[in-house]
Enzyme design. Structure first.
Site, PDB file in Angstrom:
ATOM      1  CB  THR A  27      -0.904   0.039   1.250  1.00 50.24           C
ATOM      2  OG1 THR A  27      -0.074   0.122   2.406  1.00 50.24           O
ATOM      3  CG2 THR A  27      -1.795  -1.177   1.343  1.00 50.24           C
ATOM      4  CB  ALA A  60       2.723  -0.301   6.701  1.00 46.00           C
ATOM      5  CB  VAL A  86       8.974  -0.290   7.834  1.00 42.31           C
ATOM      6  CG1 VAL A  86       8.988   1.244   7.742  1.00 42.31           C
ATOM      7  CG2 VAL A  86       8.460  -0.730   9.204  1.00 42.31           C
ATOM      8  CE  LYS A  87       5.663   0.726  -1.140  1.00 38.39           C
ATOM      9  NZ  LYS A  87       4.292   0.731  -1.712  1.00 38.39           N
ATOM     10  CB  VAL A  88      12.163   3.003   3.934  1.00 37.96           C
ATOM     11  CG1 VAL A  88      13.065   4.208   4.137  1.00 37.96           C
ATOM     12  CG2 VAL A  88      11.738   2.414   5.275  1.00 37.96           C
TER      13      VAL A  88
END
Length: 216
Positions: A27, A60, A86-88
């Site tokens: 997402t 996310a 965790v999307k960075v």
């Protein structure tokens, strides 16, 4: 190759999951806003719901672009559920944060990757996933699938364990081409996944079988 669905729409996630081929979800803030999910509490609850629906990695995305902010947000996201990744973003402080997350047992997905050099940095920092945006690369008259193949070749030579997550998928053909190029994961809209089911000869053959069945 693993299949992720790229959406925040719960009905679409359920439909893809019911097919029995879904391995995870990605997402981003734009997808959340599209579903009317606004405000920190609502976003956190939405991620929790998705994690309860799908047994797989759920990316996310953080909103911050500075190291401290990324780490603070990432820790809160990771605390939602063990499946959260965790999307960075691929920026200097993002790479620093990915290394911090790696050292502290938090899985990451390095997003907005458009070059092999960026993919190397993400892998060196320990990202679990790297997300090349192939559709957006195609929009600039470069070949996004060729980038997938280049990264796959480099990772194979260097022994990097980071998985290549092909993103910005525009068609069912993109999915097939990414599989050929060595992508470990493909994150797609539901329409692109369902498009893999379609072939005119399948329709013709089924119609013939049904016609013959009526004669029995």
């Amino acid at each position: 190759m693993k299949f992720f669905i790229d959406t925040a729409n719960l009905a679409q996630i359920k439909e893809a999951n019911d097919l029995g081929i879904l391995d995870g979800v990605t997402t981003n803030p734009s997808l959340m806003a599209k579903e009317g999910v606004k405000g920190n509490d609502a976003i956190m609850n939405h991620y929790k719901t998705i994690c309860e629906m799908v047994d797989g990695d759920i990316s996310a995305e953080v909103f911050s672009t500075d190291f401290d902010g990324i780490v603070t947000e990432g820790k809160k996201l990771a605390a939602i559920h063990p499946n959260i990744v965790v999307k960075v973003p691929m920026i200097k402080d993002g790479v620093k944060a990915i290394k911090w997350f790696t050292d502290n047992g938090i899985k990451t997905n390095c997003t907005l990757v458009f070059s092999a050099g960026q993919a190397i940095l993400a892998a060196k920092a320990g990202a679990k996933y790297v997300s090349p945006f192939i559709g957006r690369i195609d929009d600039t008259n470069w070949d996004g699938v060729e980038l997938i193949a280049q990264i796959a070749h480099i990772y194979s030579l260097q022994g990097f364990e980071t998985e290549i997550l092909a993103a910005s998928i525009r068609s069912s053909l993109h999915i097939v081409k990414c599989a050929e190029a060595g992508a470990d994961v493909c994150t797609c809209p539901l329409d692109s996944i369902l498009g893999l089911l379609k072939h005119p000869l399948t329709d013709i053959g089924l119609a013939k079988f049904l016609e013959d069945a009526k004669k029995m």
